[in-house]
Design a protein around this motif. Structure first.
Motif, mmCIF file in Angstrom:
data_model
loop_
_atom_site.group_PDB
_atom_site.id
_atom_site.type_symbol
_atom_site.label_atom_id
_atom_site.label_comp_id
_atom_site.label_asym_id
_atom_site.label_seq_id
_atom_site.Cartn_x
_atom_site.Cartn_y
_atom_site.Cartn_z
ATOM 1 N N ASN A 122 0.811 -1.207 0.000
ATOM 2 C CA ASN A 122 0.000 0.000 0.000
ATOM 3 C C ASN A 122 0.851 1.266 0.000
ATOM 4 O O ASN A 122 0.729 2.126 0.871
ATOM 5 C CB ASN A 122 -0.956 -0.006 1.206
ATOM 6 N N ILE A 123 1.725 1.365 -0.995
ATOM 7 C CA ILE A 123 2.529 2.571 -1.171
ATOM 8 C C ILE A 123 2.334 3.081 -2.598
ATOM 9 O O ILE A 123 1.766 2.388 -3.445
ATOM 10 C CB ILE A 123 4.028 2.303 -0.902
ATOM 11 N N ARG A 124 2.820 4.280 -2.860
ATOM 12 C CA ARG A 124 2.688 4.871 -4.192
ATOM 13 C C ARG A 124 4.076 5.194 -4.739
ATOM 14 O O ARG A 124 4.622 6.276 -4.474
ATOM 15 C CB ARG A 124 1.822 6.126 -4.140
ATOM 16 N N PRO A 125 4.697 4.287 -5.489
ATOM 17 C CA PRO A 125 6.036 4.546 -6.034
ATOM 18 C C PRO A 125 6.039 5.798 -6.900
ATOM 19 O O PRO A 125 5.266 5.908 -7.860
ATOM 20 C CB PRO A 125 6.339 3.292 -6.854
ATOM 21 N N ASP A 126 6.889 6.757 -6.547
ATOM 22 C CA ASP A 126 6.993 8.025 -7.272
ATOM 23 C C ASP A 126 5.628 8.692 -7.453
ATOM 24 O O ASP A 126 5.354 9.346 -8.474
ATOM 25 C CB ASP A 126 7.670 7.827 -8.629
ATOM 26 N N ALA A 127 4.764 8.539 -6.443
ATOM 27 C CA ALA A 127 3.437 9.178 -6.391
ATOM 28 C C ALA A 127 2.475 8.647 -7.443
ATOM 29 O O ALA A 127 1.452 9.266 -7.722
ATOM 30 C CB ALA A 127 3.569 10.700 -6.510
ATOM 31 N N ARG A 128 2.775 7.484 -8.005
ATOM 32 C CA ARG A 128 1.840 6.882 -8.955
ATOM 33 C C ARG A 128 0.786 6.078 -8.188
ATOM 34 O O ARG A 128 0.611 6.234 -6.991
ATOM 35 C CB ARG A 128 2.612 5.998 -9.945
ATOM 36 N N GLN A 129 0.081 5.184 -8.891
ATOM 37 C CA GLN A 129 -0.974 4.413 -8.261
ATOM 38 C C GLN A 129 -0.421 3.487 -7.186
ATOM 39 O O GLN A 129 0.743 3.089 -7.215
ATOM 40 C CB GLN A 129 -1.713 3.598 -9.323
ATOM 41 N N SER A 130 -1.314 3.111 -6.266
ATOM 42 C CA SER A 130 -0.930 2.252 -5.157
ATOM 43 C C SER A 130 -0.379 0.921 -5.655
ATOM 44 O O SER A 130 -0.880 0.336 -6.625
ATOM 45 C CB SER A 130 -2.136 2.004 -4.253
ATOM 46 N N ALA A 131 0.673 0.461 -4.991
ATOM 47 C CA ALA A 131 1.301 -0.807 -5.359
ATOM 48 C C ALA A 131 2.044 -1.343 -4.152
ATOM 49 O O ALA A 131 2.145 -0.692 -3.105
ATOM 50 C CB ALA A 131 2.251 -0.624 -6.544
ATOM 51 N N ASP A 132 2.550 -2.564 -4.291
ATOM 52 C CA ASP A 132 3.426 -3.164 -3.301
ATOM 53 C C ASP A 132 4.827 -3.270 -3.904
ATOM 54 O O ASP A 132 4.987 -3.398 -5.123
ATOM 55 C CB ASP A 132 2.961 -4.570 -2.921
ATOM 56 N N ILE A 133 5.845 -3.238 -3.054
ATOM 57 C CA ILE A 133 7.228 -3.489 -3.484
ATOM 58 C C ILE A 133 7.780 -4.624 -2.630
ATOM 59 O O ILE A 133 7.786 -4.530 -1.398
ATOM 60 C CB ILE A 133 8.113 -2.238 -3.352
ATOM 61 N N LEU A 134 8.240 -5.663 -3.294
ATOM 62 C CA LEU A 134 8.859 -6.799 -2.613
ATOM 63 C C LEU A 134 10.367 -6.714 -2.780
ATOM 64 O O LEU A 134 10.872 -6.618 -3.902
ATOM 65 C CB LEU A 134 8.353 -8.122 -3.189
ATOM 66 N N ILE A 135 11.068 -6.753 -1.662
ATOM 67 C CA ILE A 135 12.536 -6.742 -1.653
ATOM 68 C C ILE A 135 13.013 -8.101 -1.164
ATOM 69 O O ILE A 135 12.608 -8.565 -0.091
ATOM 70 C CB ILE A 135 13.074 -5.622 -0.736
ATOM 71 N N ARG A 136 13.851 -8.744 -1.954
ATOM 72 C CA ARG A 136 14.436 -10.039 -1.576
ATOM 73 C C ARG A 136 15.945 -9.936 -1.734
ATOM 74 O O ARG A 136 16.450 -9.464 -2.761
ATOM 75 C CB ARG A 136 13.915 -11.175 -2.461
ATOM 76 N N GLY A 137 16.660 -10.372 -0.708
ATOM 77 C CA GLY A 137 18.118 -10.326 -0.764
ATOM 78 C C GLY A 137 18.669 -8.935 -0.988
ATOM 79 O O GLY A 137 19.739 -8.763 -1.584
ATOM 80 N N ILE B 106 7.251 -5.424 -8.236
ATOM 81 C CA ILE B 106 6.420 -4.251 -7.971
ATOM 82 C C ILE B 106 5.066 -4.511 -8.611
ATOM 83 O O ILE B 106 4.992 -4.870 -9.791
ATOM 84 C CB ILE B 106 7.031 -2.968 -8.569
ATOM 85 N N GLY B 107 3.999 -4.356 -7.850
ATOM 86 C CA GLY B 107 2.685 -4.587 -8.424
ATOM 87 C C GLY B 107 1.591 -4.506 -7.388
ATOM 88 O O GLY B 107 1.852 -4.361 -6.189
ATOM 89 N N ARG B 108 0.357 -4.642 -7.846
ATOM 90 C CA ARG B 108 -0.800 -4.594 -6.959
ATOM 91 C C ARG B 108 -0.991 -5.936 -6.273
ATOM 92 O O ARG B 108 -0.896 -7.000 -6.899
ATOM 93 C CB ARG B 108 -2.059 -4.252 -7.749
ATOM 94 N N LYS C 290 0.493 2.633 4.223
ATOM 95 C CA LYS C 290 -0.635 3.539 4.473
ATOM 96 C C LYS C 290 -0.777 4.607 3.394
ATOM 97 O O LYS C 290 -1.127 5.761 3.672
ATOM 98 C CB LYS C 290 -0.483 4.189 5.848
ATOM 99 N N GLY C 291 -0.473 4.231 2.160
ATOM 100 C CA GLY C 291 -0.654 5.154 1.048
ATOM 101 C C GLY C 291 0.432 6.193 0.877
ATOM 102 O O GLY C 291 0.294 7.120 0.066
ATOM 103 N N ALA C 292 1.528 6.056 1.615
ATOM 104 C CA ALA C 292 2.617 7.033 1.508
ATOM 105 C C ALA C 292 3.304 6.928 0.144
ATOM 106 O O ALA C 292 3.279 5.890 -0.520
ATOM 107 C CB ALA C 292 3.639 6.817 2.619
ATOM 108 N N LEU D 75 9.856 6.454 2.371
ATOM 109 C CA LEU D 75 8.412 6.679 2.373
ATOM 110 C C LEU D 75 8.109 8.036 2.996
ATOM 111 O O LEU D 75 8.609 8.355 4.083
ATOM 112 C CB LEU D 75 7.683 5.599 3.170
ATOM 113 N N ILE D 76 7.280 8.836 2.284
ATOM 114 C CA ILE D 76 6.894 10.155 2.760
ATOM 115 C C ILE D 76 5.398 10.323 2.523
ATOM 116 O O ILE D 76 4.917 10.180 1.392
ATOM 117 C CB ILE D 76 7.650 11.274 2.008
ATOM 118 N N ALA D 77 4.658 10.616 3.559
ATOM 119 C CA ALA D 77 3.218 10.835 3.406
ATOM 120 C C ALA D 77 2.983 12.182 2.737
ATOM 121 O O ALA D 77 3.506 13.207 3.186
ATOM 122 C CB ALA D 77 2.529 10.788 4.768
#
Length: 399
Positions: A8-23, A29-31, A45-47, A361-363
């Motif tokens: 529930n974040i907005r990468p570069d203020a675009r639409q809401s998405a998730d970011i998965l970091i592994r290793g 990156i996706g919904r 929280k939509g930041a 992350l910045i609200a």
């Protein structure tokens, strides 16, 4: 921990998405991404998520951050200011490791996860400042990348033995050779530049030169720097910090010099000083010159202002250059993020799959509003590890 799912974040203020970091790298990156077992999940929280800030020029060994307020005595010349600083630093209650560590943690709290710092090298200091900064970095290197410049603040040609110490610094943790005002400090522009370019060429190091000298003199020295950069094939490996001459030199000569800088691949860093002209940063960028803003001197014997917040520095650029439209404000923000990373050649920087899993992350509503209002940094992540939240360092290693 280098695995993390930010939901529930907005990468570069675009639409809401998730970011998965592994290793430690961005894996997806996706919904509504699947939540792998054992991977911590943080609700953003939509930041807005942005790639981290880059602090491309600071002086960790000079910092007074964390000490009681120091009233600034401003001597009448650059040489006097240098000598004043040397005298004051002899009696500080904390050493370089404590002071440098304080500022590195502060930079991380405000969203910077990479720093280039100049450290003073001289026959008086020897390599003590370098060793002190490296000692401090050992405690925070999980949270911030560090690049060190061997910097002859007190002079190079006028302090025999400094050149040898600067070269030795490259074997003990520095990766960049610095310089400073070849005419004003050393009264020997050719000797000064030949020495630092010679060291860099022998050792395969990069170069970052302080050039405060104004007008015609500064432009002449920029030409000397460009000439050596081309002759040694060092395009893309040389930076000039401050370059006030690009802000106060004759307009037609400045225009010609911008073309020279672009052709030679020389980068420009500005701290956006308040009382004097500074390079036309947006014009430089538009004409192909790598450029960025940075803090430079802050909370030390030179300057009481600044707090390690690169978002604030980007705002200062926007304010000083009359940025009003959203597109203009975003160009100012780029100067402390993407352009800083490009200038320093940071690999894996960005918010794309495969990039380093580092972000802030910045609200806020959008990127322009963030620049203007400068909200708190809700979360700072370095390679999948949460290292700060709500402008506070959170790692348990901090004493």
């Amino acid at each position: 921990m280098t695995d993390l799912l930010l939901a529930n974040i907005r990468p570069d203020a675009r639409q809401s998405a998730d970011i998965l970091i592994r290793g430690g790298r961005i894996a997806a990156i996706g919904r509504d991404l699947d939540r792998p077992e054992g991977v911590p999940v943080v609700d953003g929280k939509g930041a807005i998520a942005i790639a981290p800030f880059v602090e491309a020029h600071v002086h960790l060994d000079k910092i007074l951050w964390g000490l009681p307020w120091h009233s600034i005595n401003v001597p009448p010349s650059l040489r006097a200011m240098i000598d004043n600083e040397v005298a004051i630093r002899k009696d500080l209650p904390w050493g370089v490791p404590e002071r440098a560590g304080n500022l590195m943690r502060r930079c991380v709290e405000m969203g910077s996860t990479h720093i280039r710092s100049h450290v003073d090298i001289s026959t008086g200091y020897k390599l003590d400042n370098l060793h002190g900064v490296l000692e401090a970095w050992e405690k925070v290197k999980h949270a911030v990348g560090l690049e060190l410049v061997a910097f002859p603040q007190t002079g190079l040609m006028i302090d025999p033995g400094t050149a040898e110490l600067m070269e030795a610094a490259l074997d003990e943790g520095a990766s960049v050779i610095g310089g400073i005002d070849p005419a004003t400090i050393d009264a020997d522009p050719k000797g000064h530049l030949d020495t630092i370019f010679g060291i860099a060429s022998r050792k395969g190091a990069k170069i970052d030169i302080h050039l405060h000298e104004p007008g015609e003199l500064g432009l002449f020295e920029l030409g000397m720097i460009a000439e050596r950069t081309r002759a040694l094939g060092m395009q893309g490996r040389v930076v000039v910090s401050h370059a006030f001459c690009l802000g106060d030199g004759p307009a037609h000569k400045v225009q010609r010099m911008i073309d020279v800088l672009a052709e030679a691949g020389i980068g420009i860093i500005s701290a956006v000083p308040g009382e004097i002209g500074f390079p036309p940063m947006f014009e430089l960028a538009a004409r192909g010159v790598r450029c960025a803003v940075a803090s430079d001197s802050l909370r030390d014997t030179w300057n009481p202002h600044g707090d390690g917040d690169m978002l604030d520095r980007c705002w200062l650029l926007a304010y000083r250059t009359h940025c009003r439209a959203d597109a203009e404000l975003l160009r100012a923000l780029d100067m402390g993020t993407r352009r800083g990373a490009d200038l320093l050649g940071l690999e894996g920087y960005g918010l794309e799959v495969g990039c380093e899993g580092s972000l802030v992350l910045i609200a806020g509503e959008n990127l322009a509003q963030i620049l203007v209002d400068r909200p708190a940094r809700a979360l700072v992540v370095k390679r999948g590890r949460v290292v700060a939240a709500d402008n506070q360092w959170i790692d348990g290693e901090v004493p």
